[in-house]
Scaffold this motif. Structure first.
Motif, PDB file in Angstrom:
ATOM      1  N   GLU A   7      -2.929   5.355   0.132  1.00  0.00           N
ATOM      2  CA  GLU A   7      -3.788   4.213   0.445  1.00  0.00           C
ATOM      3  C   GLU A   7      -3.795   3.916   1.941  1.00  0.00           C
ATOM      4  O   GLU A   7      -4.836   3.614   2.519  1.00  0.00           O
ATOM      5  CB  GLU A   7      -3.353   2.991  -0.359  1.00  0.00           C
ATOM      6  N   ILE A  17      -7.124  -0.707  -2.698  1.00  0.00           N
ATOM      7  CA  ILE A  17      -6.726  -1.179  -1.365  1.00  0.00           C
ATOM      8  C   ILE A  17      -7.240  -2.595  -1.139  1.00  0.00           C
ATOM      9  O   ILE A  17      -6.485  -3.481  -0.711  1.00  0.00           O
ATOM     10  CB  ILE A  17      -7.250  -0.231  -0.265  1.00  0.00           C
ATOM     11  N   LEU A  75       0.840  -1.189   0.000  1.00  0.00           N
ATOM     12  CA  LEU A  75       0.000   0.000   0.000  1.00  0.00           C
ATOM     13  C   LEU A  75       0.878   1.243   0.000  1.00  0.00           C
ATOM     14  O   LEU A  75       1.866   1.311   0.735  1.00  0.00           O
ATOM     15  CB  LEU A  75      -0.897   0.023   1.235  1.00  0.00           C
ATOM     16  N   HIS A 100      -9.736   4.360  -5.064  1.00  0.00           N
ATOM     17  CA  HIS A 100      -8.634   4.057  -4.134  1.00  0.00           C
ATOM     18  C   HIS A 100      -8.995   2.864  -3.252  1.00  0.00           C
ATOM     19  O   HIS A 100      -8.157   1.985  -3.021  1.00  0.00           O
ATOM     20  CB  HIS A 100      -8.305   5.262  -3.260  1.00  0.00           C
TER      21      HIS A 100
END
Length: 82
Positions: free
Chosen positions: A23, A57, A19, A53
């Motif tokens: 994120e 994730i 990440l 986003h």
């Protein structure tokens, strides 16, 4: 108000799908219980961008739901509640 702290190391980031900082920040806001609209307002981006986003994730963390991402991040000590 619940506060979430990011506890990130390179090794932990690799475990949770690499990440990036944005994120991780969004993940902390999710963990704080923020809605997509609240996240968008906080970050000065559109709700559509927030959803994009979050989709990334979830994919990177190999989970289906927001709550699973938070639980996984907490269990791996990527984030912690303070």
């Amino acid at each position: 108000m619940t506060r979430i702290r990011i506890c990130i190391s390179n090794e932990m980031a690799e475990k949770l799908g690499d990440l990036n900082k944005k994120e991780l920040y969004i993940l902390t806001l999710i963990a704080e219980g923020k809605t997509n609209r609240q996240i968008a307002e906080d970050m000065k981006i559109s709700v559509h961008t927030v959803k994009a986003h979050i989709a990334v994730i979830l994919q990177k963390m190999d989970v289906k739901y927001r709550v699973q991402a938070v639980i996984k991040a907490l269990s791996q000590k990527l984030i912690e509640i303070i």
